[in-house]
Design an enzyme around this catalytic site. Structure first.
Site, PDB file in Angstrom:
ATOM      1  N   GLU A 265     -30.061 -83.226  16.104  1.00 25.71           N
ATOM      2  CA  GLU A 265     -30.932 -84.179  15.401  1.00 25.71           C
ATOM      3  C   GLU A 265     -32.293 -84.067  16.067  1.00 25.71           C
ATOM      4  O   GLU A 265     -32.497 -84.586  17.168  1.00 25.71           O
ATOM      5  CB  GLU A 265     -30.386 -85.608  15.534  1.00 25.71           C
ATOM      6  N   CYS A 299     -37.437 -90.971  15.163  1.00 31.98           N
ATOM      7  CA  CYS A 299     -37.559 -89.681  14.459  1.00 31.98           C
ATOM      8  C   CYS A 299     -37.810 -89.907  12.987  1.00 31.98           C
ATOM      9  O   CYS A 299     -38.343 -89.043  12.310  1.00 31.98           O
ATOM     10  CB  CYS A 299     -36.273 -88.871  14.597  1.00 31.98           C
TER      11      CYS A 299
END
Ligand code: SIN
Length: 490
Positions: A265, A299
């Site tokens: 990720e 993010c």
């Protein structure tokens, strides 16, 4: 040890050692490292500083119980996770206080993070008894095909600092549900919440009569020194990482030697599109959610605001007014809505990005500078007329800065949205259903929020395309990252 803003009842229960094979231990290095409160820079705790020998000892502990854990009935794994969900929920106030103390986010956000984190435990407690499988007759009719799900084996989980509890449960819950023991290397800046959570899991494993070695934790100030020999060890079968694309690339290269299954990720550069038919007040609220969660340090933070030229002033001014009303302060103080950034370098970076945008002609609608106070703060900032080649548009800022740029039509909006190496998430505000479907087809992204500033959900597949990573966490897909298929022809 002073522990400002952290209730003594919580501080008294934070393990500061390494969890290996079911017991808390000192580091073999003989060293500790300090964990600071980013809002004050005061030291909260000194934590044992694990070295390579500790990383390998943790892997040994995990590998030693791998077969036993894989053989535990799915129902028993499910019940363990459900008990951890209950225990975490019962202690959510303590965990939220820790998240705020070491990570900085306001207490209300920390509470929301704990609830979000707990959902991964509940979701995977429900998935543990639904592992995928298949039985069918081969097309030629010559035999039967049986496909079983098997745990991939010991997993190394490398977690980030921005969600000190949710990014742990998002990996630990599916790994344990699938039957994989884990070694966690928590972020150096936020290891305390991990330790507190790991002790909850250890105690529940013990209470259920299950092997406590399935969860191991090795905090360290030297991540690559600790993880390199673990990644190279053939007993390790899985690496799950959340963090920057730069570090992800290095980990992917080293995982290649050992042919590890990897989940990555990585970074994002989320576009937030506001079309001419958008409900502007709703778009402003969505923008606030997408941008300001954890002071922009996620993010999935909206990084670039692409606004139709006909509504740019209305949207920009309304967003600036909302930002002006935000209260910057210590996350534990009542009324705070924006906490600090995680460290001094993060503030320097935001300052650099803002200065670059202004040099290229951007107008500061609000903020634009560091508040005069101790700690790692930056004022919530809205920039208008930002040049498309400004750092604020091209780079992931990871801070409370909303850069606005305009587009003339849908085709241009799509081109701008896709003009990035990253593809984690995108957001769009529009009332046109046809356009929604075109965006769903054409935006290069792993996730798309339509008329929503928040997409994250334990039951949905979180992950990106292009440089934003490999694999998915959450949902049905999340557990498959820890499973492999075994095909039996009979
Ligand atoms: C992240 O920033 O990596 C995670 C954010 C989320 O799960 O919502």
């Amino acid at each position: 040890m002073p522990t400002p803003h952290l209730p003594p009842t919580v501080a008294a229960h934070v393990p500061t050692g390494l969890l290996i094979g079911g017991s808390w231990q000192r580091a073999s290095t003989g060293r500790t490292f300090a964990v600071e409160d980013p809002a004050t820079t005061e030291v909260l705790f000194d934590v044992e500083d694990a070295g390579p020998a500790d990383g390998l000892a943790a892997l040994t502990a995990a590998a030693d119980v791998a077969d036993e854990w894989a053989a535990v009935a799915p129902r028993a794994r499910a019940e363990l996770l459900r008990s951890v969900f209950d225990a975490l929920t019962a202690r959510s106030e303590d965990v939220a206080a820790l998240v705020t103390a070491e990570g900085g986010k306001p207490l209300a956000e920390a509470r929301a993070e704990v609830a979000y984190a707990a959902e991964y435990l509940r979701w995977y407690s429900e998935q543990a008894v639904r592992l995928p499988g298949l039985a069918r007759t081969a097309p030629a009719g010559t035999h039967h095909q049986l496909v079983l799900s098997r745990p991939v084996g010991p997993a190394l989980l490398i977690t980030p600092w921005n969600f000190p509890i949710a990014m742990i449960t998002r990996k630990v819950a599916p790994a344990l549900a699938a039957g994989c023991p884990v070694v966690i290397k928590p972020a150096q800046l936020t290891p305390l919440t991990t330790a507190y959570f790991a002790e909850i899991v250890r105690a529940e494993l013990e209470a259920h009569g299950l092997p406590t070695g399935v969860i191991n934790v090795v905090p360290t100030s030297s991540s690559s020194t600790l993880t390199a020999p673990v990644i190279a060890d053939p007993r390790l079968r899985k690496l799950s990482f959340t963090g920057s694309t730069e570090v992800g690339r290095v980990l992917l290269r080293s995982s290649a030697e050992n042919i590890l299954r990897t989940s990555m990720e990585l970074g994002g550069n989320a576009p937030f599109l506001v079309f001419e038919d958008a409900d502007i007040p709703a778009a402003v609220e969505g923008a606030l959610a997408a941008k300001m969660r954890n002071a922009g340090q996620t993010c999935v933070a909206a990084n670039r605001f692409l606004v139709h030229e006909s509504v740019a002033d209305e949207f920009g001014n309304a967003l600036a007014a909302r930002f002006r009303g935000l209260v910057v302060g210590h996350g534990a103080d009542a009324g705070t809505t924006v906490g600090p950034l995680i460290e001094a370098a993060a503030v320097d970076n935001v300052e650099r990005v803002v200065a670059d945008a202004v040099d290229r002609g951007a107008r500061v609608l609000v903020g634009g500078e560091r508040p005069q106070r101790a700690g790692h703060f930056f004022a919530p900032t809205v920039l208008a007329d930002v040049a498309p080649d400004a750092l604020a548009i091209r780079e992931e800022t990871f801070g409370p800065v909303a850069p606005l740029t305009t587009f003339g039509d849908e085709r241009e909006a799509l081109e701008l949205a896709n003009a990035s190496e990253f593809g984690l998430v995108a957001y769009a505000y529009t009332r046109d259903v046809g356009r929604v479907m075109r965006l769903a087809e054409q935006v290069e992204t792993g996730m798309l929020g339509i008329n929503r500033g928040l997409v994250s959900d334990a039951s949905a597949p979180f992950g990106g395309v292009k440089w934003s990573g490999l694999g998915r966490e959450g949902g049905e897909a999340g557990i498959e990252e820890y499973l492999e298929q075994r095909y039996i022809a009979l």
